[in-house]
Write a protein that holds these residues in place. Structure first.
Motif, PDB file in Angstrom:
ATOM      1  N   VAL A  23       0.719  -1.070  -0.003  1.00 53.69           N
ATOM      2  CA  VAL A  23      -0.026   0.132   0.004  1.00 53.69           C
ATOM      3  C   VAL A  23       0.873   1.186   0.125  1.00 53.69           C
ATOM      4  O   VAL A  23       1.860   1.483   0.844  1.00 53.69           O
ATOM      5  CB  VAL A  23      -0.954  -0.070   1.332  1.00 53.69           C
ATOM      6  CG1 VAL A  23      -1.786   1.343   1.253  1.00 53.69           C
ATOM      7  CG2 VAL A  23      -1.740  -0.965   1.223  1.00 53.69           C
ATOM      8  N   GLU A  24       0.674   1.988  -0.823  1.00 50.30           N
ATOM      9  CA  GLU A  24       1.372   3.294  -1.039  1.00 50.30           C
ATOM     10  C   GLU A  24       1.074   4.363   0.259  1.00 50.30           C
ATOM     11  O   GLU A  24      -0.045   4.306   0.548  1.00 50.30           O
ATOM     12  CB  GLU A  24       1.139   4.146  -2.256  1.00 50.30           C
ATOM     13  CG  GLU A  24       2.061   5.317  -2.447  1.00 50.30           C
ATOM     14  CD  GLU A  24       1.772   6.076  -3.778  1.00 50.30           C
ATOM     15  OE1 GLU A  24       2.706   6.786  -4.506  1.00 50.30           O
ATOM     16  OE2 GLU A  24       0.971   5.523  -4.494  1.00 50.30           O
ATOM     17  N   ALA A  49      -4.494   4.477  -0.924  1.00 45.50           N
ATOM     18  CA  ALA A  49      -3.522   4.747  -0.174  1.00 45.50           C
ATOM     19  C   ALA A  49      -3.750   4.848   1.242  1.00 45.50           C
ATOM     20  O   ALA A  49      -4.802   4.691   1.817  1.00 45.50           O
ATOM     21  CB  ALA A  49      -2.799   6.010  -0.634  1.00 45.50           C
ATOM     22  N   LYS A  50      -2.611   5.026   1.946  1.00 47.65           N
ATOM     23  CA  LYS A  50      -2.672   4.926   3.559  1.00 47.65           C
ATOM     24  C   LYS A  50      -1.986   6.389   3.818  1.00 47.65           C
ATOM     25  O   LYS A  50      -0.853   6.725   3.188  1.00 47.65           O
ATOM     26  CB  LYS A  50      -2.068   3.933   4.153  1.00 47.65           C
ATOM     27  CG  LYS A  50      -2.099   3.948   5.788  1.00 47.65           C
ATOM     28  CD  LYS A  50      -1.306   2.634   6.344  1.00 47.65           C
ATOM     29  CE  LYS A  50      -1.366   2.982   7.872  1.00 47.65           C
ATOM     30  NZ  LYS A  50      -0.712   1.813   8.531  1.00 47.65           N
ATOM     31  N   VAL A  51      -2.626   7.012   4.747  1.00 50.08           N
ATOM     32  CA  VAL A  51      -1.753   8.431   5.418  1.00 50.08           C
ATOM     33  C   VAL A  51      -1.508   7.912   6.651  1.00 50.08           C
ATOM     34  O   VAL A  51      -2.636   7.739   7.676  1.00 50.08           O
ATOM     35  CB  VAL A  51      -3.011   9.534   5.182  1.00 50.08           C
ATOM     36  CG1 VAL A  51      -2.393  10.866   5.939  1.00 50.08           C
ATOM     37  CG2 VAL A  51      -3.276   9.827   3.918  1.00 50.08           C
ATOM     38  N   VAL A  52      -0.174   8.360   7.092  1.00 45.45           N
ATOM     39  CA  VAL A  52       0.299   8.113   8.537  1.00 45.45           C
ATOM     40  C   VAL A  52       0.385   9.674   8.908  1.00 45.45           C
ATOM     41  O   VAL A  52       1.419  10.460   8.263  1.00 45.45           O
ATOM     42  CB  VAL A  52       1.351   7.344   8.524  1.00 45.45           C
ATOM     43  CG1 VAL A  52       2.275   7.338   9.799  1.00 45.45           C
ATOM     44  CG2 VAL A  52       1.305   5.926   8.091  1.00 45.45           C
ATOM     45  N   GLU A  73      11.661  10.983   6.123  1.00 46.13           N
ATOM     46  CA  GLU A  73      10.683  10.141   6.561  1.00 46.13           C
ATOM     47  C   GLU A  73       9.380  10.635   5.886  1.00 46.13           C
ATOM     48  O   GLU A  73       8.350   9.942   5.808  1.00 46.13           O
ATOM     49  CB  GLU A  73      10.717  10.039   8.244  1.00 46.13           C
ATOM     50  CG  GLU A  73      11.959   9.483   8.526  1.00 46.13           C
ATOM     51  CD  GLU A  73      11.935   9.477  10.046  1.00 46.13           C
ATOM     52  OE1 GLU A  73      10.936   9.882  10.676  1.00 46.13           O
ATOM     53  OE2 GLU A  73      13.389   9.416  10.806  1.00 46.13           O
ATOM     54  N   PHE A  74       9.152  11.859   6.115  1.00 43.94           N
ATOM     55  CA  PHE A  74       7.836  12.716   5.695  1.00 43.94           C
ATOM     56  C   PHE A  74       7.609  13.080   4.523  1.00 43.94           C
ATOM     57  O   PHE A  74       8.904  13.433   3.760  1.00 43.94           O
ATOM     58  CB  PHE A  74       7.562  13.699   6.600  1.00 43.94           C
ATOM     59  CG  PHE A  74       7.254  13.275   8.205  1.00 43.94           C
ATOM     60  CD1 PHE A  74       5.823  12.913   8.704  1.00 43.94           C
ATOM     61  CD2 PHE A  74       8.226  13.211   9.050  1.00 43.94           C
ATOM     62  CE1 PHE A  74       5.967  12.392   9.606  1.00 43.94           C
ATOM     63  CE2 PHE A  74       8.167  12.922  10.326  1.00 43.94           C
ATOM     64  CZ  PHE A  74       7.236  12.522  10.851  1.00 43.94           C
ATOM     65  N   SER A  75       6.600  13.280   3.740  1.00 40.46           N
ATOM     66  CA  SER A  75       6.431  13.388   2.340  1.00 40.46           C
ATOM     67  C   SER A  75       6.154  14.837   2.323  1.00 40.46           C
ATOM     68  O   SER A  75       6.308  15.657   1.552  1.00 40.46           O
ATOM     69  CB  SER A  75       5.315  12.474   1.603  1.00 40.46           C
ATOM     70  OG  SER A  75       5.412  11.052   2.167  1.00 40.46           O
ATOM     71  N   LEU A  76       5.033  15.186   3.273  1.00 41.32           N
ATOM     72  CA  LEU A  76       4.363  16.513   3.328  1.00 41.32           C
ATOM     73  C   LEU A  76       4.169  17.003   4.621  1.00 41.32           C
ATOM     74  O   LEU A  76       3.999  16.460   5.559  1.00 41.32           O
ATOM     75  CB  LEU A  76       2.900  16.103   2.554  1.00 41.32           C
ATOM     76  CG  LEU A  76       1.849  17.356   2.462  1.00 41.32           C
ATOM     77  CD1 LEU A  76       2.475  18.155   1.322  1.00 41.32           C
ATOM     78  CD2 LEU A  76       0.715  16.763   2.168  1.00 41.32           C
ATOM     79  N   PRO A 264       9.699  10.582   0.882  1.00 38.38           N
ATOM     80  CA  PRO A 264       9.062   9.442  -0.056  1.00 38.38           C
ATOM     81  C   PRO A 264       7.840   9.880  -0.601  1.00 38.38           C
ATOM     82  O   PRO A 264       7.171  10.652  -0.084  1.00 38.38           O
ATOM     83  CB  PRO A 264       8.976   8.219   1.052  1.00 38.38           C
ATOM     84  CG  PRO A 264       8.551   9.009   2.376  1.00 38.38           C
ATOM     85  CD  PRO A 264       9.446  10.333   2.414  1.00 38.38           C
ATOM     86  N   SER A 265       7.384   9.076  -1.593  1.00 38.77           N
ATOM     87  CA  SER A 265       5.973   9.227  -2.041  1.00 38.77           C
ATOM     88  C   SER A 265       5.671  10.769  -2.445  1.00 38.77           C
ATOM     89  O   SER A 265       4.307  10.952  -2.059  1.00 38.77           O
ATOM     90  CB  SER A 265       4.973   8.602  -1.193  1.00 38.77           C
ATOM     91  OG  SER A 265       5.157   7.295  -0.691  1.00 38.77           O
ATOM     92  N   GLN A 266       6.569  11.241  -3.271  1.00 42.59           N
ATOM     93  CA  GLN A 266       6.212  12.621  -3.579  1.00 42.59           C
ATOM     94  C   GLN A 266       4.825  12.636  -4.286  1.00 42.59           C
ATOM     95  O   GLN A 266       4.057  13.727  -4.523  1.00 42.59           O
ATOM     96  CB  GLN A 266       7.411  13.301  -4.184  1.00 42.59           C
ATOM     97  CG  GLN A 266       8.333  13.525  -3.191  1.00 42.59           C
ATOM     98  CD  GLN A 266       9.444  14.490  -3.709  1.00 42.59           C
ATOM     99  OE1 GLN A 266       9.479  15.284  -4.706  1.00 42.59           O
ATOM    100  NE2 GLN A 266      10.430  14.738  -2.920  1.00 42.59           N
ATOM    101  N   ASP A 267       4.761  11.845  -5.465  1.00 44.30           N
ATOM    102  CA  ASP A 267       3.421  12.018  -6.166  1.00 44.30           C
ATOM    103  C   ASP A 267       2.330  11.708  -5.409  1.00 44.30           C
ATOM    104  O   ASP A 267       1.253  12.565  -5.729  1.00 44.30           O
ATOM    105  CB  ASP A 267       3.550  10.928  -7.180  1.00 44.30           C
ATOM    106  CG  ASP A 267       2.298  10.731  -8.085  1.00 44.30           C
ATOM    107  OD1 ASP A 267       2.217  11.830  -8.948  1.00 44.30           O
ATOM    108  OD2 ASP A 267       1.475   9.863  -8.119  1.00 44.30           O
TER     109      ASP A 267
END
Length: 345
Positions: A23-24, A49-52, A73-76, A264-267
């Motif tokens: 899972v993204e 997707a999953k949001v942490v 570690e964080f994307s946003l 990670p997971s910038q898209d």
């Protein structure tokens, strides 16, 4: 022989079975209680997707966390407006790829070219509000219309807290003394420091925004600097809470979404930003937090009492007394020094 054949067949079957796709995941760093859980779940349902979510209590803590390695570690991240350019200079924030944001045009024209990030080169507005004075009307013994309730012993109307946020609190002292909240003159900052040290001695301590309002609700304090939306959320619990922009003026601010350069997971981060720019989602976010939305098309979707509330959308004559906190570059060291001395005394 049969056993060996069975094991071989099992191995082949396991090899042939497709692996379950991972899972993204979007790793999102935000202020506490600053997005409704249902909005996050809606994004997860739409995307699979999953949001942490992780949280911070002060901008200084957020920046220190990222500089210690969490930027990988964080994307946003939700960052205060005056941190955006600093984070970009320090290599933490990626340049904004506007081509990935179909809903960027939904922003109010002002927020498409804001003073803290001209042309939105690094960020996208999340929510905006003001910083003023919060108080419980049954606990004060006089008018609350000036920073004097914090800084002048003769005008003190009850026990007060100091907001544990460097730029806002030093800015309030500067504004009370007649300076800009962005003043870098050493003499002005020295006066602000002495004013804050004296106020600290008479206060009931420092507190973060949510903690300050909880303590006012509990009756431990009567007055504090506060963020407008925090006050409006708390007022749903106690109608005696009030909010005012001091006559000396105050700050207007925007919290902004930034994509981390090494995250990670910038898209997925861009997909989440675009999701929040949809009017119905922007309205849900604003209604939950009680802060103003920068998405123009979301405003008609807000509850009428929120649209009409001057604490949410200040009238022009009030906005004229408000300043944005600016990125001060190397001169921020002057504020760091003042804040360290105030906290140590």
């Amino acid at each position: 022989m049969i056993a060996r054949f069975s094991l071989l067949l099992l191995a082949l079957l396991l090899t042939a079975c497709p692996k379950r796709a991972e899972v993204e995941t979007l790793y999102f760093l935000n202020w506490a209680d600053y997005i409704p859980e249902e909005l996050v779940r809606k994004f997860e349902r739409e995307t699979g997707a999953k949001v942490v979510l992780d949280t911070f209590e002060s901008p200084e803590a957020m920046l220190a966390k990222l500089k210690a390695g969490a930027d990988r570690e964080f994307s946003l991240v939700v960052a205060p407006d005056y941190y955006v350019l600093q984070m970009a200079r320090e290599g933490l924030v990626a340049p904004l790829d506007k081509g990935r944001l179909r809903n960027l045009a939904n922003l109010d024209p002002f927020f498409q070219d804001p003073p803290y990030d001209p042309g939105l080169q690094h960020s996208v507005p999340y929510l905006w509000g003001t910083t003023g004075l919060a108080y419980r009307e049954d606990l004060v013994r006089g008018p609350v219309d000036s920073y004097a309730v914090l800084f002048d012993p003769k005008a003190q109307v009850g026990p007060f807290l100091l907001l544990d946020e460097m730029r806002e609190t030093i800015g309030a002292a500067l504004r009370y003394l007649g300076y800009s909240v962005n003043a870098t003159d050493p003499e002005a900052l020295e006066k602000a420091k002495e004013l804050l040290i004296a106020a600290k001695a008479r206060s009931v301590g420092f507190a973060g925004g949510v903690e300050a309002l909880n303590r006012i609700l509990a009756g431990d304090a009567a007055v504090s600097l506060a963020y407008s939306g925090d006050l409006l959320q708390a007022r749903q619990e106690d109608a005696r809470l009030r909010y005012v922009i001091p006559k000396e003026g105050g700050t207007i601010w925007t919290d902004a979404l930034v994509v981390l350069k090494r995250g990670p997971s910038q898209d997925l981060a861009y997909r989440f930003i675009d999701f929040l720019l949809r009017p119905e989602n922007a309205a849900e976010l604003a209604a939950y937090t009680r802060y103003a939305t920068p998405v123009a098309q979301a405003i008609p979707l807000l509850p009428e009492e929120m649209r009409q509330d001057p604490a949410v959308f200040p009238p022009e004559e009030v906005r004229a007394r408000l300043e944005y906190l600016k990125d001060l570059g190397p001169e921020i060291a002057l504020y760091d020094r003042v804040w360290t001395e105030v906290k140590a005394r």
